[in-house]
Each structure stands twice: as structure tokens, then as C-alpha cells.
Design a protein around this motif. Structure first.
Motif, PDB file in Angstrom:
ATOM      1  N   SER A   1       0.833  -1.213   0.000  1.00  0.00           N
ATOM      2  CA  SER A   1       0.000   0.000   0.000  1.00  0.00           C
ATOM      3  C   SER A   1       0.864   1.258   0.000  1.00  0.00           C
ATOM      4  CB  SER A   1      -0.887  -0.012   1.233  1.00  0.00           C
ATOM      5  OG  SER A   1      -0.074   0.029   2.399  1.00  0.00           O
TER       6      SER A   1
ATOM      7  N   ALA B   1       2.228   2.718   2.178  1.00  0.00           N
ATOM      8  CA  ALA B   1       2.282   3.165   3.575  1.00  0.00           C
ATOM      9  C   ALA B   1       2.998   4.491   3.727  1.00  0.00           C
ATOM     10  CB  ALA B   1       2.932   2.087   4.463  1.00  0.00           C
ATOM     11  N   LEU B   2       2.749   5.435   2.846  1.00  0.00           N
ATOM     12  CA  LEU B   2       3.322   6.772   3.004  1.00  0.00           C
ATOM     13  C   LEU B   2       2.591   7.470   4.143  1.00  0.00           C
ATOM     14  CD1 LEU B   2       3.594   7.864  -0.723  1.00  0.00           C
ATOM     15  CD2 LEU B   2       5.313   6.776   0.715  1.00  0.00           C
TER      16      LEU B   2
ATOM     17  N   PRO C   1       0.599  10.049   5.628  1.00  0.00           N
ATOM     18  CA  PRO C   1      -0.228  11.045   4.946  1.00  0.00           C
ATOM     19  C   PRO C   1      -0.083  12.452   5.500  1.00  0.00           C
ATOM     20  CG  PRO C   1      -1.591   9.589   6.282  1.00  0.00           C
ATOM     21  CD  PRO C   1      -0.199   9.046   6.342  1.00  0.00           C
TER      22      PRO C   1
ATOM     23  N   PHE D   1       8.770  17.519  -6.387  1.00  0.00           N
ATOM     24  CA  PHE D   1       7.560  17.203  -5.621  1.00  0.00           C
ATOM     25  C   PHE D   1       7.830  17.121  -4.125  1.00  0.00           C
ATOM     26  CE2 PHE D   1       6.884  15.376  -9.849  1.00  0.00           C
ATOM     27  CZ  PHE D   1       5.684  15.982 -10.174  1.00  0.00           C
TER      28      PHE D   1
ATOM     29  N   ARG E   1       5.215  18.287  -1.638  1.00  0.00           N
ATOM     30  CA  ARG E   1       3.822  17.836  -1.739  1.00  0.00           C
ATOM     31  C   ARG E   1       3.512  16.809  -0.669  1.00  0.00           C
ATOM     32  NH1 ARG E   1       1.450  17.285  -7.623  1.00  0.00           N
ATOM     33  NH2 ARG E   1       2.196  19.224  -8.547  1.00  0.00           N
TER      34      ARG E   1
ATOM     35  N   HIS F   1      -1.201  12.656  -0.807  1.00  0.00           N
ATOM     36  CA  HIS F   1      -2.458  12.624  -1.550  1.00  0.00           C
ATOM     37  C   HIS F   1      -2.415  13.540  -2.767  1.00  0.00           C
ATOM     38  CE1 HIS F   1      -3.334  16.242   0.940  1.00  0.00           C
ATOM     39  NE2 HIS F   1      -4.024  16.606  -0.125  1.00  0.00           N
ATOM     40  N   GLN F   2      -1.352  14.347  -2.877  1.00  0.00           N
ATOM     41  CA  GLN F   2      -1.227  15.217  -4.051  1.00  0.00           C
ATOM     42  C   GLN F   2      -0.398  14.556  -5.153  1.00  0.00           C
ATOM     43  OE1 GLN F   2       0.285  18.290  -1.330  1.00  0.00           O
ATOM     44  NE2 GLN F   2      -0.980  19.717  -2.459  1.00  0.00           N
ATOM     45  N   LEU F   3      -0.125  13.259  -5.001  1.00  0.00           N
ATOM     46  CA  LEU F   3       0.698  12.561  -5.984  1.00  0.00           C
ATOM     47  C   LEU F   3      -0.116  11.509  -6.720  1.00  0.00           C
ATOM     48  CD1 LEU F   3       3.836  11.859  -3.790  1.00  0.00           C
ATOM     49  CD2 LEU F   3       3.507  13.745  -5.376  1.00  0.00           C
ATOM     50  N   SER F   4       0.321  11.183  -7.931  1.00  0.00           N
ATOM     51  CA  SER F   4      -0.313  10.091  -8.670  1.00  0.00           C
ATOM     52  C   SER F   4       0.244   8.764  -8.157  1.00  0.00           C
ATOM     53  CB  SER F   4      -0.013  10.240 -10.148  1.00  0.00           C
ATOM     54  OG  SER F   4       1.352   9.977 -10.382  1.00  0.00           O
TER      55      SER F   4
ATOM     56  N   GLY G   1       1.958   6.400  -9.563  1.00  0.00           N
ATOM     57  CA  GLY G   1       3.349   6.122  -9.906  1.00  0.00           C
ATOM     58  C   GLY G   1       4.310   6.937  -9.060  1.00  0.00           C
ATOM     59  N   GLN G   2       3.932   8.174  -8.796  1.00  0.00           N
ATOM     60  CA  GLN G   2       4.788   9.030  -7.963  1.00  0.00           C
ATOM     61  C   GLN G   2       4.841   8.511  -6.536  1.00  0.00           C
ATOM     62  OE1 GLN G   2       2.661  12.592  -8.690  1.00  0.00           O
ATOM     63  NE2 GLN G   2       3.901  13.206 -10.445  1.00  0.00           N
TER      64      GLN G   2
ATOM     65  N   ARG H   1       7.194   5.738  -6.222  1.00  0.00           N
ATOM     66  CA  ARG H   1       8.600   6.140  -6.206  1.00  0.00           C
ATOM     67  C   ARG H   1       8.991   6.769  -4.873  1.00  0.00           C
ATOM     68  NH1 ARG H   1       7.578   8.167 -11.519  1.00  0.00           N
ATOM     69  NH2 ARG H   1       8.431  10.223 -11.085  1.00  0.00           N
TER      70      ARG H   1
ATOM     71  N   ARG I   1      11.960   6.259   0.084  1.00  0.00           N
ATOM     72  CA  ARG I   1      11.965   6.239   1.535  1.00  0.00           C
ATOM     73  C   ARG I   1      12.663   4.985   2.060  1.00  0.00           C
ATOM     74  NH1 ARG I   1       6.379   6.047   4.745  1.00  0.00           N
ATOM     75  NH2 ARG I   1       6.531   3.905   4.024  1.00  0.00           N
TER      76      ARG I   1
ATOM     77  N   LEU J   1       2.716   1.775 -17.140  1.00  0.00           N
ATOM     78  CA  LEU J   1       3.597   2.316 -16.120  1.00  0.00           C
ATOM     79  C   LEU J   1       4.388   1.191 -15.456  1.00  0.00           C
ATOM     80  CD1 LEU J   1       4.209   5.016 -14.902  1.00  0.00           C
ATOM     81  CD2 LEU J   1       2.424   4.649 -13.228  1.00  0.00           C
TER      82      LEU J   1
ATOM     83  N   SER K   1      -0.065  -0.780   8.231  1.00  0.00           N
ATOM     84  CA  SER K   1       1.256  -0.785   7.602  1.00  0.00           C
ATOM     85  C   SER K   1       1.966   0.557   7.784  1.00  0.00           C
ATOM     86  CB  SER K   1       1.150  -1.145   6.122  1.00  0.00           C
ATOM     87  OG  SER K   1       0.360  -0.225   5.441  1.00  0.00           O
ATOM     88  N   LEU K   2       1.206   1.621   8.117  1.00  0.00           N
ATOM     89  CA  LEU K   2       1.868   2.900   8.398  1.00  0.00           C
ATOM     90  C   LEU K   2       2.778   2.774   9.615  1.00  0.00           C
ATOM     91  CD1 LEU K   2      -1.065   5.405   7.879  1.00  0.00           C
ATOM     92  CD2 LEU K   2       0.889   5.047   6.396  1.00  0.00           C
TER      93      LEU K   2
ATOM     94  N   GLU L   1      -6.970  18.638  -4.976  1.00  0.00           N
ATOM     95  CA  GLU L   1      -5.552  18.285  -5.079  1.00  0.00           C
ATOM     96  C   GLU L   1      -5.378  16.870  -5.598  1.00  0.00           C
ATOM     97  OE1 GLU L   1      -3.705  21.079  -1.539  1.00  0.00           O
ATOM     98  OE2 GLU L   1      -4.119  18.972  -1.142  1.00  0.00           O
ATOM     99  N   GLU L   2      -6.273  15.975  -5.152  1.00  0.00           N
ATOM    100  CA  GLU L   2      -6.177  14.586  -5.620  1.00  0.00           C
ATOM    101  C   GLU L   2      -6.438  14.511  -7.110  1.00  0.00           C
ATOM    102  OE1 GLU L   2      -8.702  12.302  -3.116  1.00  0.00           O
ATOM    103  OE2 GLU L   2      -7.170  12.136  -1.556  1.00  0.00           O
TER     104      GLU L   2
ATOM    105  N   ALA M   1      -3.436  15.673  -8.928  1.00  0.00           N
ATOM    106  CA  ALA M   1      -2.368  14.675  -8.889  1.00  0.00           C
ATOM    107  C   ALA M   1      -2.613  13.591  -9.933  1.00  0.00           C
ATOM    108  CB  ALA M   1      -2.287  14.063  -7.496  1.00  0.00           C
TER     109      ALA M   1
ATOM    110  N   GLY N   1       2.222  10.527 -14.482  1.00  0.00           N
ATOM    111  CA  GLY N   1       2.710   9.695 -13.387  1.00  0.00           C
ATOM    112  C   GLY N   1       4.214   9.667 -13.341  1.00  0.00           C
TER     113      GLY N   1
END
Lengths: 369, 282
Positions: free
Chosen positions: A92, A94-95, A97, A135, A138, A141-144, A146-147, A150, A155, A177, B168-169, B273-274, B277, B282
Motif C-alpha cells: 500500500s 504506507a506513506l 499522509p 515534488f 507535496r 495525496h497530491q501525488l499520482s 506512480g509518484q 517512487r 523512503r 507504467l 502498515s503505516l 488536489e487529488e 495529482a 505519473g
């Protein structure tokens, strides 16, 4: 992808008869495995085969019920996740948020208590490597998709782990992608010299990424080998069936010589001649597996009385680069044949035509289990 | 079948009247000149004299201040304990006594307040006889009593927030080298903060308007605002209570409106914002 040679002198991870039970359920069943430095090792299997549990035991989120895990020669039994020389990229992602991209990447370095200047420098470098420099400020949630993937990778890698665990790293990306990212992953891995252990259910992903693949089923590792070995020489019906598509026939051994064998399959008119020896009891029940792309199809009958079949084309699927034919044999059995579309205007075989099928004696794989 | 316009509007009007007419009438009567709450003194109304009286009434003002103090302490205490309880119930798996703990922490939700109040009073008296603590009854005992029942609500709020939390966070933070305590303060706590805020506000409100339990465990030194209102109402409602209630309603309503506007704006910003994005390459 050309296969790399594996330096087997440099063992990095050793899993020794590890079993993990959850109550009555055995998730991982007596698995032993070595992973060498600089490898991309893929654990491949369907859902519930225990591959993720195995990965989580390496990360330290689960402890083996029995058995040992050694990383770089050290027993990991008493080492909590936050002290292992291992980082993980979660399925997932797990960034966090509530943190920016830069903060997410910096988190691991902050735990090491490095000076701020060095953290900033390394985060900057890492973000440049994954091409996310712009980025940095950011939020996730402001990323797609694929971003985000990455960022998760950056991380995990910024701590310069010796071993990176990746749980379905490309699972959430769309097809285009995914292909692109696969090669990026391989480049990154070569560039940084990190050992990768990747969990995936996608065999294509495993084939492209891996130096070696471990196929798992019901908690056990059923075969370990390079992608070619796994594809060309599966050691069981499960592996043959799981990797790619295959035509499988039950049969009986009628001639067993060290250099060749003959097998009689009720569903095929002719006997199957295989130009290599196998180890099986005489008269044993065996399976013959033939890959669809190794079968030749023609209107004229091929010479020779073996390794052949006749049937009627029942279904054609045009895929662009190749076509898949489903041919019904005289016995009623359907056979899958793929033919590359090398020419644009050739006289293609059409529906309901009677065709002759043949294959090379080196193509069939004989499976005893 | 879709209800027709007139039917819908009537139903809406009746529903709103049912909910807000009592409050509205109270607000109107707070501007009434007459001493009698039920008699509208047309010629001399509206007037702000009850508001002026209210701010001269030190008994009410002191009680209001005390109530705020108790409510704030209760909310803080309940959030700390409720968070711990919620965390244990969601995160610690099936341990011995989990079902018991789960039932006990949420029991005050269904326990009649008279029982809670009475049992706490008995406990405080017995404790004082045995250990000399708590010395008499007052602010401390009220706060403790309020925490015991407000905590149950906070536990439920925190529990549901944690249940929807991506484990998982926390694992990722552990994996990146953070020790468990650090993970809690750097990752878990900020992410469940909205639940803590709403739990705090809920606990504050519960404590703010509690009469029954306070009545049992309060001493002569501590009288909360609801207790004052209640005792005054028994002698016949005086219009300054209407004024007080009107102020309270306005404060609460403003708070609710502001927070919902703020939340909606945040939500809209986030959605935008979503979308941006997603449309980015991508």
C-alpha cells in the motif's frame, strides 16, 4: 532479460527450515532458502501461498514458529524490526499522509540521529534519483500512483539498506507504467547494489525482474531457479501450470532409456518421444507438458510418426504480435497453440480448418509430480 | 414513490418545529420584559435586561467558570484514558480479559446515571474513611466521576478511528528505525488526532451538561452550572436562565457552523488536489 550470473559465494540471507503457524493454519511450511548478495529474488505464488508472511518474517513483523532466519550471518530471532539492516516497501506504500514527500523520505534518517545537513543532502539526492525533486513539498495525496510508488521506494532506499523487501511493488500501477517501472527498478538495483527480495503474484513481473524465482504453493517453496529454468524445466505440474500456459497430457511411460523416453498419452494418437532421460519408475503415470509456442501448426502432415497430432481449429484469438489457436484434437481434447504473426499478409489458418500439429522432441517436459 | 412538494415541505417544517421550537421560544422569552416566564410583556419587549442581570449574578458566573474548568479537565483526562483503552482494544490482539475490558470500558454508555453516581459516591465515601482521600467532595470528585463515564465515549470514538487505520503505516515507521514509542507519537497520534479532538469535544459537552452524576458526587463547595440551573428551575424559572441558555446555544451553534464550514473546505481542497495529482503525468 539476459540472465545474470549469481555469485553463490556471497550468501546474504539464509532461511533455515522456517515454519509459521497462525493457530491451526500453517502459512509457511518448513521453508529453507538462500539469497545471495546483489540478487533480485522473487517469491512468486498465488494469494495465500505464504509469500507475504515469509517477507514479513524477514522484516521482523512476524516471528517464525520454528526455524531460523539469518541476515548477513546474524540470527534475527531477537532483533526487532527497527534494528534490522533491512527496509521494506509496502504494497500500500504506507506513506505517512501527514508528512510531505521530503519528510517521508527523511523519516528513516531522522531515526538514525544524523545531522540535519546530511539528512537534507541525502533526501535531495534520493529524490533526484527517483525523479521527484520538484515534488518534495507535496503531501502523498497530491501525488499520482506512480509518484507515490517512487516515494515509497525512495523512503526505503535512502537508509542504504543491504536488503530491500518489496511487497507487490508494481501491483497498484497500470500496465504501461508497470513495464516502465520494472526496468527502472532493475536499473536502480544495479546502481545501488542492494539485494532485493520481491513478493509478487504476477509471473510476468517475476520473470522480468528476477535473477532467481522461488515459486510458492501452500506455504512451501516448490521450485527455485532462474526464470528460464522455471519456465523451460518446471519440476512439477503445479509450476508448469502456474507459470505461463501449458498443454498437459496424462500418460504412461512405455520406454525409459537414459537418453530418451517414449510416453503413450490416451488423448494423443501418436506416442510422445522426448529426447532426454527422466527419473521415474517403469510404467509410472506421468504428465507431458508442452508450451503452446513450441507447437508447430501446418496444413500438410509433418513427416514421422511421433510427436504429432491432428485437429480442427475451433477458436482464434488475434493478439497483435501473435495469435492463439485453440485446436480440437480427434480425441476431443482442446490444445492451445500460439503462432507469432511474423508476416502481415500470409495465408493464415482459419476457423474450422483441419491442421497438423507437431513439436520437437526436446520441447516436452515430463512431470512425475 | 416520490413525495409531492407540499407534503415534503410540511414534513420538513414539522420536523424542524419539533426539534427547534422549544429552543426558539426560550430564546424569544429571554428578551421578555416580564418577570413571569410565560407571559409576554409586549409593550416593553424586547429588552436585554436579563442579560445584564445575568452578568451581575456572580453565582451563575462562578458556576459557569467552574463547569468550564471541570469540563476541560474531564475532557483531557478522558481523552488520555480513552485513547489508551481504545489502543489496547484495537492493537493488542486477543489477550486474556480483552472481552471483559471491552465490556467494562463501554459499560457507562448503558449504565443508568443514577447508578453510576450513587456507586461513585459510595466509593468516594468509603475511600475517604479508609485512606483519608479524597478529602470531602468537590471539584476533584466531580472530575473523576465525569472522566469515568466520558472516557467510555472517547474509547468508542478512538476505537473506530483506529479500526480504520492502515497498520502498515506503523509497520513502515518501525521498519525505518523508529522505536515503538516514537512510532506512537510521530505517526499514530497525529493520524488519530481528529478522533482525539472530537472525543475531547464530546467529553467536554458530556461533562458540561451533566446534572445527575454531579449531584451525587458534588460537595457544598462545588456547584456546576447545570446544578445551578436545575435548582433554580425547581423554584420557578427565572428569565435570566433563558438569557444564559440563549448565550450557550449561540456559542455552540457558532462553533458547529464554523467547524463544519472549515471541514467542508478542507475536504474540497483535498479532492481538488487529488484530482490534480491524477491528471499529472505519473
Amino acid at each position: 532479460m539476459a540472465e545474470k550470473t549469481i555469485d553463490r559465494s556471497n550468501e546474504y540471507v539464509r532461511i533455515e527450515s522456517v515454519t509459521k503457524r497462525f493457530g491451526d493454519f500453517t502459512a509457511v511450511d518448513n521453508v529453507s532458502l538462500n539469497v545471495y548478495k546483489g540478487e533480485i529474488f522473487c517469491l512468486l505464488g498465488g494469494s495465500g501461498c505464504g509469500k507475504t508472511t515469509l517477507l514479513r518474517m524477514l522484516a521482523g513483523f512476524e516471528t517464525p514458529t520454528t526455524g531460523r532466519i539469518l541476515i548477513d550471518g546474524q540470527d534475527m530471532a531477537d532483533t526487532p524490526p527497527y534494528q534490522r539492516p533491512v527496509n521494506m516497501m509496502f504494497q500500500s506504500y504506507a506513506l505517512f499522509p501527514h508528512m510531505t514527500v521530503a519528510k517521508n523520505v527523511a523519516f528513516g534518517l531522522e531515526q538514525e540521529g544524523l545531522p540535519r545537513a546530511e539528512i537534507d543532502r541525502r533526501v535531495g539526492e534520493m529524490l533526484d534519483i527517483v525523479k521527484l525533486g520538484e515534488f518534495a513539498r507535496r503531501k502523498p495525496h497530491q501525488l499520482s500512483g506512480g509518484q507515490r510508488q517512487r516515494v515509497a521506494l525512495a523512503r526505503a532506499l535512502v537508509k542504504r539498506p543491504k536488503l530491500l523487501l518489496l511487497d507487490e511493488p508494481l501491483g497498484a500501477l497500470d500496465k504501461k507504467l508497470r513495464e516502465h517501472t520494472q526496468f527502472e527498478l532493475i536499473n536502480l538495483q544495479e546502481q545501488l547494489g542492494v539485494t532485493f527480495i520481491v513478493v509478487t503474484h504476477d509471473q510476468e513481473e517475476a520473470m522480468t525482474l528476477a535473477t532467481r524465482i522461488g515459486v510458492m504453493n501452500k506455504g512451501q517453496i516448490v521450485q527455485v531457479g532462474t526464470p528460464t529454468e522455471i519456465y523451460e524445466f518446471p519440476n512439477s505440474r503445479f509450476v508448469a501450470d502456474f507459470i505461463g500456459s501449458v498443454n498437459m497430457f496424462d500418460g504412461q511411460l512405455v520406454e525409459d532409456e537414459p537418453g530418451h523416453v517414449r510416453i503413450r498419452c490416451p488423448e494423443l494418437d501418436a506416442t510422445v518421444f522426448v529426447s532426454h532421460g527422466i527419473s521415474a519408475a517403469p510404467d509410472a503415470k506421468v504428465s507431458v507438458a508442452i508450451r503452446p509456442e513450441k507447437i508447430e501448426m501446418s496444413r500438410a502432415a509433418p513427416p514421422g510418426g511421433e510427436n504429432r497430432a491432428r485437429g480442427v481449429v475451433k477458436e482464434i484469438a488475434y493478439m497483435g504480435d501473435m495469435s492463439v489457436y485453440l485446436v480440437r484434437l480427434d480425441s476431443g481434447r482442446m490444445l492451445r497453440v500460439t503462432i507469432p504473426n511474423t508476416q502481415r499478409h500470409d495465408e493464415r489458418i482459419a476457423w474450422d480448418e483441419t491442421v497438423h500439429l507437431s513439436w520437437d522432441p526436446s520441447s516436452p517436459v515430463v512431470l512425475t509430480q | 414513490m416520490k413525495p409531492r412538494g407540499t407534503f415534503r415541505n410540511t414534513a420538513l417544517a414539522l420536523g424542524l418545529a419539533f426539534l427547534y421550537l422549544p429552543i426558539l421560544s426560550m430564546m424569544v422569552f429571554s428578551f421578555n420584559n416580564s418577570r413571569l416566564v410565560t407571559v409576554w410583556d409586549g409593550p416593553n419587549s424586547p429588552t436585554l435586561k436579563w442579560y445584564a442581570k445575568l452578568f451581575e449574578n456572580s453565582q451563575i458566573l462562578d458556576a459557569a467558570l467552574l463547569s468550564v474548568k471541570i469540563a476541560a479537565m474531564t475532557a483531557t483526562g478522558a481523552v488520555v484514558l480513552g485513547t489508551l483503552a481504545g489502543l489496547v482494544l484495537v492493537r493488542f490482539g486477543p489477550f486474556r480479559g480483552r472481552a471483559m475490558l471491552s465490556a467494562m470500558t463501554t459499560a457507562p454508555l448503558v449504565m443508568p446515571e443514577v447508578i453510576t453516581g450513587l456507586s461513585l459516591l459510595l466509593l468516594f465515601v468509603a475511600l475517604e474513611q479508609l485512606t483519608g482521600w479524597p478529602e470531602g467532595r468537590g471539584v476533584l470528585t466531580i472530575t473523576i466521576a465525569h472522566i469515568t463515564f466520558a472516557m467510555a465515549y472517547v474509547t468508542v470514538v478512538v476505537q473506530s478511528r483506529l479500526a480504520g487505520f492502515d497498520d502498515s503505516l506503523e509497520e513502515a515507521a518501525l521498519d525505518l528505525g523508529a522505536k515503538p514509542a516514537k512510532v506512537f507519537f510521530a505517526i499514530t497520534l497525529p493520524l488519530i488526532a481528529p478522533a482525539l479532538v472530537s472525543g475531547w469535544l464530546l467529553a467536554f459537552t458530556l461533562s458540561w451538561d451533566d446534572v445527575v452524576i454531579s449531584q451525587f458526587v458534588a460537595g457544598p463547595s462545588a456547584t456546576t452550572l447545570p446544578m445551578v440551573v436545575f435548582s433554580k428551575a425547581r423554584l420557578g424559572v427565572s428569565p435570566d436562565i433563558n438569557a444564559l441558555a440563549t448565550i450557550m446555544v449561540l456559542v455552540v451553534a457558532t462553533g458547529v457552523v464554523l467547524s463544519s464550514v472549515w471541514m467542508r473546505r478542507q475536504e474540497r481542497k483535498r479532492r481538488l488536489e487529488e484530482q490534480m495529482a491524477r491528471s499529472d503525468a505519473g
